[in-house]
Design a protein around this motif. Structure first.
Motif, PDB file in Angstrom:
ATOM      1  N   PHE A 186       0.815  -1.211   0.000  1.00  0.00           N
ATOM      2  CA  PHE A 186       0.000   0.000   0.000  1.00  0.00           C
ATOM      3  C   PHE A 186       0.853   1.267   0.000  1.00  0.00           C
ATOM      4  CE2 PHE A 186      -3.256  -3.018   0.608  1.00  0.00           C
ATOM      5  CZ  PHE A 186      -4.447  -2.406   0.250  1.00  0.00           C
ATOM      6  N   THR A 187       2.049   1.199   0.570  1.00  0.00           N
ATOM      7  CA  THR A 187       2.948   2.352   0.506  1.00  0.00           C
ATOM      8  C   THR A 187       3.424   2.577  -0.923  1.00  0.00           C
ATOM      9  OG1 THR A 187       3.694   1.980   2.788  1.00  0.00           O
ATOM     10  CG2 THR A 187       5.101   3.334   1.378  1.00  0.00           C
ATOM     11  N   ILE A 188       3.828   1.503  -1.582  1.00  0.00           N
ATOM     12  CA  ILE A 188       4.286   1.615  -2.968  1.00  0.00           C
ATOM     13  C   ILE A 188       3.133   2.004  -3.885  1.00  0.00           C
ATOM     14  CG2 ILE A 188       5.256   0.290  -4.896  1.00  0.00           C
ATOM     15  CD1 ILE A 188       6.831  -1.299  -2.739  1.00  0.00           C
ATOM     16  N   TRP A 189       1.945   1.509  -3.577  1.00  0.00           N
ATOM     17  CA  TRP A 189       0.758   1.938  -4.322  1.00  0.00           C
ATOM     18  C   TRP A 189       0.587   3.456  -4.209  1.00  0.00           C
ATOM     19  CZ3 TRP A 189      -2.549  -0.233  -7.713  1.00  0.00           C
ATOM     20  CH2 TRP A 189      -3.792   0.374  -7.928  1.00  0.00           C
ATOM     21  N   GLY A 190       0.875   3.994  -3.029  1.00  0.00           N
ATOM     22  CA  GLY A 190       0.791   5.440  -2.838  1.00  0.00           C
ATOM     23  C   GLY A 190       1.745   6.191  -3.750  1.00  0.00           C
ATOM     24  N   PHE A 191       2.972   5.680  -3.892  1.00  0.00           N
ATOM     25  CA  PHE A 191       3.925   6.303  -4.816  1.00  0.00           C
ATOM     26  C   PHE A 191       3.391   6.262  -6.251  1.00  0.00           C
ATOM     27  CE2 PHE A 191       7.142   5.689  -1.453  1.00  0.00           C
ATOM     28  CZ  PHE A 191       7.842   6.881  -1.559  1.00  0.00           C
ATOM     29  N   LEU A 192       2.814   5.144  -6.634  1.00  0.00           N
ATOM     30  CA  LEU A 192       2.267   5.018  -7.988  1.00  0.00           C
ATOM     31  C   LEU A 192       1.127   6.003  -8.219  1.00  0.00           C
ATOM     32  CD1 LEU A 192       2.237   1.127  -8.340  1.00  0.00           C
ATOM     33  CD2 LEU A 192       3.652   2.715  -9.659  1.00  0.00           C
ATOM     34  N   GLN A 193       0.299   6.199  -7.201  1.00  0.00           N
ATOM     35  CA  GLN A 193      -0.810   7.144  -7.344  1.00  0.00           C
ATOM     36  C   GLN A 193      -0.310   8.582  -7.422  1.00  0.00           C
ATOM     37  OE1 GLN A 193      -3.679   5.639  -8.124  1.00  0.00           O
ATOM     38  NE2 GLN A 193      -2.313   3.882  -7.801  1.00  0.00           N
ATOM     39  N   LEU A 194       0.803   8.863  -6.750  1.00  0.00           N
ATOM     40  CA  LEU A 194       1.411  10.190  -6.869  1.00  0.00           C
ATOM     41  C   LEU A 194       1.839  10.447  -8.313  1.00  0.00           C
ATOM     42  CD1 LEU A 194       2.665  12.809  -5.730  1.00  0.00           C
ATOM     43  CD2 LEU A 194       4.730  11.466  -5.219  1.00  0.00           C
ATOM     44  N   LEU A 195       2.482   9.461  -8.925  1.00  0.00           N
ATOM     45  CA  LEU A 195       2.894   9.598 -10.324  1.00  0.00           C
ATOM     46  C   LEU A 195       1.683   9.772 -11.237  1.00  0.00           C
ATOM     47  CD1 LEU A 195       5.657   6.836 -10.463  1.00  0.00           C
ATOM     48  CD2 LEU A 195       6.007   9.313 -10.504  1.00  0.00           C
ATOM     49  N   LYS A 196       0.606   9.096 -10.899  1.00  0.00           N
ATOM     50  CA  LYS A 196      -0.612   9.192 -11.696  1.00  0.00           C
ATOM     51  C   LYS A 196      -1.310  10.530 -11.468  1.00  0.00           C
ATOM     52  CE  LYS A 196      -4.659   6.306 -12.753  1.00  0.00           C
ATOM     53  NZ  LYS A 196      -5.363   5.046 -12.360  1.00  0.00           N
ATOM     54  N   ARG A 197      -1.230  11.028 -10.249  1.00  0.00           N
ATOM     55  CA  ARG A 197      -1.863  12.300  -9.904  1.00  0.00           C
ATOM     56  C   ARG A 197      -1.203  13.467 -10.625  1.00  0.00           C
ATOM     57  NH1 ARG A 197      -6.550  14.512  -8.342  1.00  0.00           N
ATOM     58  NH2 ARG A 197      -6.272  16.400  -7.100  1.00  0.00           N
ATOM     59  N   TYR A 198       0.131  13.437 -10.663  1.00  0.00           N
ATOM     60  CA  TYR A 198       0.880  14.521 -11.292  1.00  0.00           C
ATOM     61  C   TYR A 198       1.840  13.971 -12.346  1.00  0.00           C
ATOM     62  CZ  TYR A 198      -0.930  17.498  -7.570  1.00  0.00           C
ATOM     63  OH  TYR A 198      -1.761  18.198  -6.719  1.00  0.00           O
ATOM     64  N   PRO A 199       1.309  13.436 -13.443  1.00  0.00           N
ATOM     65  CA  PRO A 199       2.177  12.862 -14.482  1.00  0.00           C
ATOM     66  C   PRO A 199       3.103  13.917 -15.074  1.00  0.00           C
ATOM     67  CG  PRO A 199      -0.070  13.131 -15.295  1.00  0.00           C
ATOM     68  CD  PRO A 199      -0.118  13.387 -13.822  1.00  0.00           C
ATOM     69  N   GLY A 200       4.371  13.552 -15.178  1.00  0.00           N
ATOM     70  CA  GLY A 200       5.347  14.458 -15.757  1.00  0.00           C
ATOM     71  C   GLY A 200       5.914  15.479 -14.804  1.00  0.00           C
ATOM     72  N   LEU A 201       5.384  15.567 -13.593  1.00  0.00           N
ATOM     73  CA  LEU A 201       5.859  16.569 -12.639  1.00  0.00           C
ATOM     74  C   LEU A 201       6.798  15.999 -11.583  1.00  0.00           C
ATOM     75  CD1 LEU A 201       2.720  18.803 -11.893  1.00  0.00           C
ATOM     76  CD2 LEU A 201       4.567  19.189 -13.526  1.00  0.00           C
ATOM     77  N   VAL A 202       6.628  14.731 -11.247  1.00  0.00           N
ATOM     78  CA  VAL A 202       7.445  14.141 -10.184  1.00  0.00           C
ATOM     79  C   VAL A 202       8.874  13.949 -10.704  1.00  0.00           C
ATOM     80  CG1 VAL A 202       7.716  12.206  -8.594  1.00  0.00           C
ATOM     81  CG2 VAL A 202       5.417  12.984  -9.245  1.00  0.00           C
ATOM     82  N   PRO A 203       9.860  14.534 -10.040  1.00  0.00           N
ATOM     83  CA  PRO A 203      11.244  14.458 -10.530  1.00  0.00           C
ATOM     84  C   PRO A 203      11.863  13.083 -10.307  1.00  0.00           C
ATOM     85  CG  PRO A 203      11.192  15.527  -8.393  1.00  0.00           C
ATOM     86  CD  PRO A 203       9.752  15.303  -8.786  1.00  0.00           C
ATOM     87  N   ASP A 204      12.958  12.831 -11.003  1.00  0.00           N
ATOM     88  CA  ASP A 204      13.725  11.608 -10.754  1.00  0.00           C
ATOM     89  C   ASP A 204      14.269  11.666  -9.330  1.00  0.00           C
ATOM     90  OD1 ASP A 204      13.168  11.101 -13.360  1.00  0.00           O
ATOM     91  OD2 ASP A 204      15.235  11.221 -14.084  1.00  0.00           O
ATOM     92  N   VAL A 205      14.180  10.551  -8.636  1.00  0.00           N
ATOM     93  CA  VAL A 205      14.567  10.551  -7.228  1.00  0.00           C
ATOM     94  C   VAL A 205      14.975   9.151  -6.806  1.00  0.00           C
ATOM     95  CG1 VAL A 205      12.264  10.051  -6.299  1.00  0.00           C
ATOM     96  CG2 VAL A 205      13.842  11.469  -4.966  1.00  0.00           C
ATOM     97  N   ASP A 206      15.794   9.069  -5.776  1.00  0.00           N
ATOM     98  CA  ASP A 206      16.292   7.798  -5.254  1.00  0.00           C
ATOM     99  C   ASP A 206      16.247   7.891  -3.734  1.00  0.00           C
ATOM    100  OD1 ASP A 206      17.648   5.452  -4.668  1.00  0.00           O
ATOM    101  OD2 ASP A 206      19.168   5.741  -6.214  1.00  0.00           O
TER     102      ASP A 206
END
Length: 499
Positions: free
Chosen positions: A165-185
């Motif tokens: 569910f945590t990783i699902w949250g990251f995926l939903q963030l990418l879906k919420r703001y496509p193209g805006l989330v920067p590359d990150v590690d």
């Protein structure tokens, strides 16, 4: 007269009829080798549900039984979900997002200022790859986002379905703001207690601290708080995704008007989690002497009964609700505040990403962990003597939680990840041991109940930009801390005068 001799060379003759058998044997041997290699490969593959992973050594829990079913079926599922499902999907790139409004966005809630505070330890040193790797030994998994794609390197298993569910949250963030989330590690630990001790790095002799994301922190730790898994649901205890759960709790809170709510403090939970506060709280279970009703929550029995007796929407009929930390911080805080009752928060040691925006006597009533029962009794007596003020504080707590919509949760995630990415002085790239994770691959591993929760918490692309994050303001943060201390101190003085 010489005698000539003839050398006869004997050649071994192999019957032609045996060649097919040799070919079959060779193919069989090759197949055995290939199957062995594939089998070895599959059963070294680590997955989001816990295949080939040990529990976190710093917080042990019973290993999951994820090896159910025939061996071939398990192998097929791991191959399908881990390596084949995400192949044909595209990244959450700019062109996938809707055309966004160019109008100015609203200012982020004030507690977003804590993002700068949480990242301040790396504001000068920045985050090198070696600094990131120091957090490796403290993390359950590593998250890498590159070009709108999500990669995860699993190190340890997480209890229940937290990792999923945590990783699902990251995926939903990418879906919420496509193209805006920067590359990150980044490195993430999915268990409860923060571990990066602030005092070890204050003198600057050890270099920058390891950057580690988790669900909570304390004033004495440098762990970076991130929204917890339950915002997307907690299937094991039947708590719905935040949007649904808050709506249900708010509706339940309106079943009984304030003046008809039971004028006592209420707590229902699990005290058997190595929590001294919850153990002490059991001694306050006396509605006449201490004005409190303290109940044990047995989740095993609740599961058998379909969770009918643990519905949060049915626990808002008291004027006062108690929040007591568990093994560390507890997800129950947001549900308690959502009731609209006056929340009695017992001297919290841990902080999650939003709780630092709460103000005592504005959103909740502070209860002391020293002489606990008497402090609860004082709060109840004060509230019953000042019902309008008590009701107003409870209502403001509920309004605060209502303002914490999933839009704001995603905004917080976006700004935290974005500000963190600005501190990295290396180009993020997924390691060879990481797997790409997408919505389809998580759903592939999910059973029917998990899938239902995940699908019901799916985000949609935003038509507007995230809220506007205000610049860092150290003095503002410090003023909040001092204000909170003063208010709590004033309440303690009120208690002493009463005693």
């Amino acid at each position: 007269m010489g005698v000539s001799s003839r050398n006869h060379t004997t050649k071994a003759c192999i019957p032609r009829s045996i060649f097919p058998y040799i070919s079959i044997l060779a193919l069989f041997s090759l197949a055995v080798v290939v199957l062995f290699k594939v089998d070895d490969f599959i059963f070294r593959t680590k997955t989001v549900v816990g295949h080939n992973l040990e529990p976190t050594p710093w917080h042990l829990f019973p290993p999951k039984d994820v090896n159910e079913g025939p061996r071939y079926a398990r192998a097929s599922k791991i191959i399908q979900c881990s390596y084949l499902t995400c192949l044909r999907r595209s990244s959450y790139a700019v062109e996938q997002g809707p055309s966004r409004s160019s109008s100015p966005t609203s200012t982020c809630p004030s507690f977003f200022h804590w993002i700068h505070h949480d990242l301040e330890p790396w504001s000068r040193s920045r985050i090198s790859f070696s600094t990131l790797m120091e957090a490796r030994q403290l993390a359950a998994f590593r998250v890498v986002i590159v070009g709108g794609r999500l990669y995860v390197d699993f190190y340890y298993d997480c209890v229940q379905s937290r990792a999923m569910f945590t990783i699902w949250g990251f995926l939903q963030l990418l879906k919420r703001y496509p193209g805006l989330v920067p590359d990150v590690d980044l490195m993430f630990d999915c268990m409860d207690k923060p571990v990066v001790n602030k005092t070890e790095y204050e003198l600057g002799t050890k270099g920058p601290p390891p950057p580690l994301f988790r669900y909570c922190t304390t004033s004495g730790h440098l762990d970076i708080p991130f929204p917890d898994w339950s915002f997307w649901g907690w299937p094991e205890v039947n708590i719905r995704p935040w949007v649904e759960e808050f709506k249900s709790i708010k509706q339940g809170s309106q079943d009984v008007i304030w003046r008809r709510k039971w004028p006592r403090a209420y707590w229902k939970g699990n005290p058997d989690v190595q929590s001294p506060i919850r153990t002490e709280l059991l001694n306050c279970n006396d509605s006449r002497k201490w004005g409190a009703e303290i109940l044990r929550q047995n989740w095993f029995e609740e599961a058998k009964g379909g969770f009918e007796q643990s519905k949060l929407s049915k626990q808002c009929n008291h004027r006062y609700k108690i929040y007591a930390e568990g093994y560390a911080w507890s997800v129950s805080l947001k549900y308690i505040l959502s009731c609209g009752s006056l929340s009695l928060i017992i001297s919290p040691q841990y902080e999650d990403f939003f709780s630092r925006g709460l103000v005592p006597k504005e959103n909740y009533w502070p209860v002391s962990d020293i002489d606990l029962c008497r402090s609860i009794k004082f709060a109840v007596d004060w509230g019953n003597a000042n019902p309008s003020q008590a009701e107003a504080i409870g209502k403001r707590g509920q309004i605060f939680m209502e303002s914490l919509s999933m839009d704001r949760v995603y905004d917080y995630m976006y700004h935290l990840v974005s500000e963190y990415s600005k501190l990295q002085d290396f180009k993020p790239a997924p390691p060879s041991s990481a797997q790409e994770v997408c919505e389809e691959s998580l759903l592939c591993f999910a059973d029917a109940k998990l899938r239902e929760f995940l699908e019901s918490s799916t985000a949609s692309s935003s038509l507007s930009l995230p809220c506007t994050l205000q610049p860092a303001d150290h003095d503002l943060i410090e003023s909040w801390i001092q204000k909170k201390r003063k208010i709590i101190g004033d309440v303690r003085m009120m208690e002493k005068k009463r005693a």
